[in-house]
Design a protein around this motif. Structure first.
Motif, PDB file in Angstrom:
ATOM      1  N   HIS A 119       6.113   8.211   6.346  1.00  0.00           N
ATOM      2  CA  HIS A 119       5.569   7.339   7.384  1.00  0.00           C
ATOM      3  C   HIS A 119       6.234   7.684   8.717  1.00  0.00           C
ATOM      4  O   HIS A 119       7.463   7.864   8.771  1.00  0.00           O
ATOM      5  CB  HIS A 119       5.831   5.877   6.996  1.00  0.00           C
ATOM      6  CG  HIS A 119       5.098   4.907   7.848  1.00  0.00           C
ATOM      7  ND1 HIS A 119       5.535   4.559   9.096  1.00  0.00           N
ATOM      8  CD2 HIS A 119       3.940   4.231   7.631  1.00  0.00           C
ATOM      9  CE1 HIS A 119       4.686   3.682   9.628  1.00  0.00           C
ATOM     10  NE2 HIS A 119       3.706   3.479   8.756  1.00  0.00           N
ATOM     11  N   ARG A 120       5.408   7.772   9.743  1.00  0.00           N
ATOM     12  CA  ARG A 120       5.878   8.192  11.069  1.00  0.00           C
ATOM     13  C   ARG A 120       7.014   7.301  11.574  1.00  0.00           C
ATOM     14  O   ARG A 120       8.053   7.768  11.985  1.00  0.00           O
ATOM     15  CB  ARG A 120       4.679   8.118  12.035  1.00  0.00           C
ATOM     16  CG  ARG A 120       4.950   8.467  13.474  1.00  0.00           C
ATOM     17  CD  ARG A 120       3.644   8.441  14.260  1.00  0.00           C
ATOM     18  NE  ARG A 120       2.750   7.380  13.813  1.00  0.00           N
ATOM     19  CZ  ARG A 120       2.745   6.128  14.288  1.00  0.00           C
ATOM     20  NH1 ARG A 120       3.573   5.806  15.239  1.00  0.00           N
ATOM     21  NH2 ARG A 120       1.900   5.222  13.828  1.00  0.00           N
ATOM     22  N   LYS A 121       6.810   5.998  11.478  1.00  0.00           N
ATOM     23  CA  LYS A 121       7.786   5.094  12.070  1.00  0.00           C
ATOM     24  C   LYS A 121       8.918   4.753  11.098  1.00  0.00           C
ATOM     25  O   LYS A 121      10.083   4.694  11.480  1.00  0.00           O
ATOM     26  CB  LYS A 121       7.055   3.822  12.499  1.00  0.00           C
ATOM     27  CG  LYS A 121       7.935   2.832  13.188  1.00  0.00           C
ATOM     28  CD  LYS A 121       7.111   1.796  13.906  1.00  0.00           C
ATOM     29  CE  LYS A 121       7.971   0.679  14.440  1.00  0.00           C
ATOM     30  NZ  LYS A 121       7.161  -0.515  14.676  1.00  0.00           N
ATOM     31  N   GLU A 129       9.540   6.286   5.221  1.00  0.00           N
ATOM     32  CA  GLU A 129       8.759   6.209   3.980  1.00  0.00           C
ATOM     33  C   GLU A 129       8.291   4.779   3.789  1.00  0.00           C
ATOM     34  O   GLU A 129       8.974   3.836   4.211  1.00  0.00           O
ATOM     35  CB  GLU A 129       9.653   6.557   2.778  1.00  0.00           C
ATOM     36  CG  GLU A 129       9.641   8.002   2.396  1.00  0.00           C
ATOM     37  CD  GLU A 129      10.391   8.229   1.086  1.00  0.00           C
ATOM     38  OE1 GLU A 129       9.980   9.124   0.355  1.00  0.00           O
ATOM     39  OE2 GLU A 129      11.366   7.525   0.791  1.00  0.00           O
ATOM     40  N   ARG A 130       7.156   4.643   3.138  1.00  0.00           N
ATOM     41  CA  ARG A 130       6.675   3.304   2.793  1.00  0.00           C
ATOM     42  C   ARG A 130       6.258   3.301   1.318  1.00  0.00           C
ATOM     43  O   ARG A 130       5.740   4.300   0.808  1.00  0.00           O
ATOM     44  CB  ARG A 130       5.464   2.904   3.655  1.00  0.00           C
ATOM     45  CG  ARG A 130       5.796   2.638   5.121  1.00  0.00           C
ATOM     46  CD  ARG A 130       6.649   1.408   5.321  1.00  0.00           C
ATOM     47  NE  ARG A 130       6.033   0.222   4.723  1.00  0.00           N
ATOM     48  CZ  ARG A 130       6.722  -0.812   4.245  1.00  0.00           C
ATOM     49  NH1 ARG A 130       8.031  -0.820   4.252  1.00  0.00           N
ATOM     50  NH2 ARG A 130       6.086  -1.838   3.723  1.00  0.00           N
ATOM     51  N   PRO A 131       6.474   2.176   0.625  1.00  0.00           N
ATOM     52  CA  PRO A 131       6.066   2.133  -0.781  1.00  0.00           C
ATOM     53  C   PRO A 131       4.552   1.963  -0.955  1.00  0.00           C
ATOM     54  O   PRO A 131       3.912   1.261  -0.187  1.00  0.00           O
ATOM     55  CB  PRO A 131       6.789   0.889  -1.314  1.00  0.00           C
ATOM     56  CG  PRO A 131       7.073   0.046  -0.132  1.00  0.00           C
ATOM     57  CD  PRO A 131       7.157   0.953   1.070  1.00  0.00           C
ATOM     58  N   ASP A 150       2.441  -0.836   1.045  1.00  0.00           N
ATOM     59  CA  ASP A 150       1.417  -0.728   2.075  1.00  0.00           C
ATOM     60  C   ASP A 150       0.032  -0.662   1.459  1.00  0.00           C
ATOM     61  O   ASP A 150      -0.951  -1.043   2.065  1.00  0.00           O
ATOM     62  CB  ASP A 150       1.623   0.572   2.872  1.00  0.00           C
ATOM     63  CG  ASP A 150       2.643   0.376   3.956  1.00  0.00           C
ATOM     64  OD1 ASP A 150       3.248  -0.719   3.998  1.00  0.00           O
ATOM     65  OD2 ASP A 150       2.851   1.315   4.744  1.00  0.00           O
ATOM     66  N   GLU A 151      -0.041  -0.092   0.274  1.00  0.00           N
ATOM     67  CA  GLU A 151      -1.360   0.149  -0.301  1.00  0.00           C
ATOM     68  C   GLU A 151      -1.302   0.070  -1.824  1.00  0.00           C
ATOM     69  O   GLU A 151      -0.249   0.261  -2.429  1.00  0.00           O
ATOM     70  CB  GLU A 151      -1.844   1.552   0.135  1.00  0.00           C
ATOM     71  CG  GLU A 151      -3.299   1.843  -0.138  1.00  0.00           C
ATOM     72  CD  GLU A 151      -4.235   0.772   0.407  1.00  0.00           C
ATOM     73  OE1 GLU A 151      -4.498  -0.193  -0.344  1.00  0.00           O
ATOM     74  OE2 GLU A 151      -4.705   0.867   1.566  1.00  0.00           O
ATOM     75  N   VAL A 152      -2.470  -0.251  -2.409  1.00  0.00           N
ATOM     76  CA  VAL A 152      -2.609  -0.227  -3.867  1.00  0.00           C
ATOM     77  C   VAL A 152      -3.633   0.863  -4.175  1.00  0.00           C
ATOM     78  O   VAL A 152      -4.706   0.890  -3.581  1.00  0.00           O
ATOM     79  CB  VAL A 152      -3.144  -1.574  -4.397  1.00  0.00           C
ATOM     80  CG1 VAL A 152      -3.247  -1.544  -5.918  1.00  0.00           C
ATOM     81  CG2 VAL A 152      -2.271  -2.723  -3.931  1.00  0.00           C
ATOM     82  N   LEU A 209      -3.886  11.521   4.007  1.00  0.00           N
ATOM     83  CA  LEU A 209      -4.366  10.662   5.095  1.00  0.00           C
ATOM     84  C   LEU A 209      -3.173  10.082   5.857  1.00  0.00           C
ATOM     85  O   LEU A 209      -3.153  10.088   7.101  1.00  0.00           O
ATOM     86  CB  LEU A 209      -5.211   9.530   4.477  1.00  0.00           C
ATOM     87  CG  LEU A 209      -5.944   8.651   5.464  1.00  0.00           C
ATOM     88  CD1 LEU A 209      -7.065   9.460   6.123  1.00  0.00           C
ATOM     89  CD2 LEU A 209      -6.551   7.439   4.735  1.00  0.00           C
ATOM     90  N   ALA A 210      -2.167   9.647   5.119  1.00  0.00           N
ATOM     91  CA  ALA A 210      -0.982   9.061   5.756  1.00  0.00           C
ATOM     92  C   ALA A 210      -0.306  10.117   6.631  1.00  0.00           C
ATOM     93  O   ALA A 210       0.134   9.825   7.741  1.00  0.00           O
ATOM     94  CB  ALA A 210      -0.021   8.540   4.685  1.00  0.00           C
TER      95      ALA A 210
END
Ligand code: ADP
Length: 552
Positions: free
Chosen positions: A475-477, A480-482, A514-516, A547-548
């Motif tokens: 993730h840019r900011k 990482e994001r789960p 962030d997403e499922v 995409l991310a």
């Protein structure tokens, strides 16, 4: 004052695996061993028969002129012939190499060559696999099919193939177990190789016997003469967690499930044989629970089960305990630790806590077993506090922890004598360990760590979720994001928003995925664990990751 040390004046018997089977024959020879065979029927005999036939195995190996320390490999389910090999091969001074048949054939050939296996004993159900790999196995000189003489296929295309029954029955059972150094190698097991080529851990007689004592302790698996044990964990998965040895030591009845590990078959065997104790990985227990729940059944004899190998979802612990009255002992270990490291049995003072607090403790991987010591360390190698919050790299040491990988050239990278496990954990003031992640699976978001196991456990507590894997996506900011990858239960509806709402109030907002991503199935490794590297390669998941990345 003299500097000379007074030695103890006790008998210096070496700790050898053969002593377990000698003990089993003399002191509980009439204890039963029940096996569901590949042939489909149930086979029954007793510890005294295991002892007799393992002596015949030892003689059969002598007849092949197999030197001491030669490797004898198996590709076999849990069953009585495999048990005889456990004692016959190691007891006679050879090394039992249990190969995981669920590995890719190329990996099996690689492993057999790397170990220098000279004999391969296999269940007939693995004949096609052996036919596929035998041309690539350069060191194997003898192939033994674990079957009766009449069942031996005449057109197997495997040179010199012999049936186990013929091999064993030709031998007398008049055999004296050799005595040798207890530090001699007894068996070996390869790690599943999720990160690069598998690594070989070579156990010794001494490490195996000490581990067997440890496994039988009351705060460990509490294995006794009153137990009827069903090791669902395969005998090729770290020696079925030491259960065959501990059962010989204690005089327990053993019930082997053979190839049938589905919920219905395991349940039937448990009920029919009066199983009191069972052990396995969470994925297998999920199948059992689904069956029992679906059919509205209860366990009439099962009292406790050890679940380990990967994190046991709290919902599973709760279901076993609250709906079925079966105690779950959550355990942590690895191939490199023989495998028992910690088991979650509660201290007296923890039993004074309210139910909910006790359940929080039971979700942890538990307290260390004597024989192992552990610590958590930070990036600078310094030891971190035991406060149940601070997490660090888990290091372990002890007489049944690996010193070096076979053949002794791949360094196990000990740090001041401690083995770095690659797991990240917390330890609380009472010594309860909690694994938060495999270090390679940890998710780092905005400078904070998120435990992928926590995220998975919450999803698994949702009634419509069958299996869930949490991965970190760049993730840019936030670095990482789960993201949670989910398999829905058959015929149950669940959408993204409902699952994300389910997280609310259970963890901090920034830890919610962030997403499922819904998928049909999650790839499992050879020992039934989720393979996160393969999860990332699934088309639905890879598309999301791409995409991310494009948004960065
Ligand atoms: P491999 O490392 O090749 O998958 P092992 O069977 O030796 O094979 O796996 C050991 C690893 O499994 C541990 O290092 C840990 O990451 C994981 N593991 C084992 N038991 C548990 C548990 N109860 N909870 C969480 N992780 C576990």
């Amino acid at each position: 004052m003299t500097d000379e040390i007074q030695m103890g004046l006790m008998q210096p018997h070496p700790l050898l695996i053969s002593s377990l089977i000698v003990h089993a024959e003399r002191h509980h020879g009439d204890g039963q061993i029940v096996s569901r065979r590949v042939e489909g029927d149930l086979h029954r005999y007793h510890w005294r028969d295991v002892a007799r036939r393992s002596r015949q195995v030892a003689r059969a190996l002598d007849a092949m002129a197999l030197p001491l320390s030669a490797r004898v490999a198996t590709l076999a389910w849990n069953g009585y012939r495999h048990l005889e090999l456990y004692f016959g091969v190691s007891g006679s001074g050879r090394v039992l190499h249990t190969i995981n048949p669920r590995l890719h054939p190329d990996q099996i050939a690689w492993i057999a060559n790397h170990a220098g296996d000279q004999v391969l004993c296999f269940d007939l159900s693995f004949l096609p696999l052996v036919q596929a790999v035998h041309g690539k196995c350069q060191t194997i000189r003898h192939y033994v099919a674990l079957c009766d003489r009449d069942a031996l296929p005449s057109d197997s295309a495997i040179p010199g193939l012999i049936s186990y029954e013929q091999w064993v029955e030709e031998q007398s059972d008049d055999y004296h177990w050799p005595q040798f150094d207890e530090n001699a190698a007894s068996s070996m097991c390869y790690t599943s190789g999720t990160t690069g080529n598998p690594k070989a851990v070579m156990y010794s007689h001494r490490s195996t016997l000490l581990h067997a004592y440890g496994a039988a302790l009351p705060d460990s698996m509490a294995i006794s003469a009153r137990d009827v044990i069903l090791p669902v964990v395969p005998m090729f998965h770290v020696n079925a967690w030491g259960i065959p040895y501990a059962a010989a030591l204690a005089g327990s009845t053993l019930v082997f499930p053979g190839p049938l590990l589905d919920g219905k078959s395991v349940y039937q065997l448990m009920e029919q044989e009066g199983v009191t104790f069972a052990a396995g990985v969470p994925t297998v227990w999920q199948m059992l629970l689904d069956h029992v729940k679906g059919e509205g059944l209860q366990f009439s004899t099962l009292k406790r089960t050890v679940i380990g190998g990967s994190a046991c979802p709290p919902a599973m612990i709760q279901a076993f305990q609250e709906q079925y009255g079966v105690e779950v002992i959550h355990a942590w270990g690895m191939t490199e630790t023989s495998p028992l490291g910690t088991l979650c049995t509660l201290k007296n003072k923890s039993l004074m806590l309210p139910e909910e607090e006790q359940m929080k403790l039971r979700r942890k991987q538990g307290r260390v077993l004597y024989g192992i010591d552990f610590k958590i360390v930070g990036d600078d190698g310094g030891e971190l506090p035991w406060d149940g919050k601070t997490f660090g790299d888990l290091h372990v040491k002890g007489p049944w922890v690996v010193r070096d990988y076979f053949p002794g050239t791949d360094n196990a990278a000990l740090v001041d004598g401690w083995f770095p496990t690659g797991d990240v954990a917390t330890i609380d003031a009472d010594g309860y360990l909690q694994i938060t992640d495999r270090s390679k699976d940890v998710i780092k978001s905005g400078g904070e760590w998120i435990s992928s196991i926590d995220i998975e456990n919450i999803a698994m507590a949702h009634p419509a979720v069958q299996l869930a894997a949490c991965i970190g996506v760049s993730h840019r900011k936030w670095d990482e994001r789960p993201v949670i990858v989910v398999v829905r239960r058959e015929q149950m509806a669940l959408d993204r928003d409902e699952l994300l709402q389910f997280y609310e109030g259970k963890i901090a907002k920034w830890q919610i995925p962030d997403e499922v991503i819904f998928v049909e199935a999650i790839p499992l490794g050879a020992t039934g664990k989720m393979l996160k590297s393969k999860v990332r390669q699934m088309p639905e998941v890879a598309a999301y990751c791409a995409l991310a990345a494009s948004r960065q």
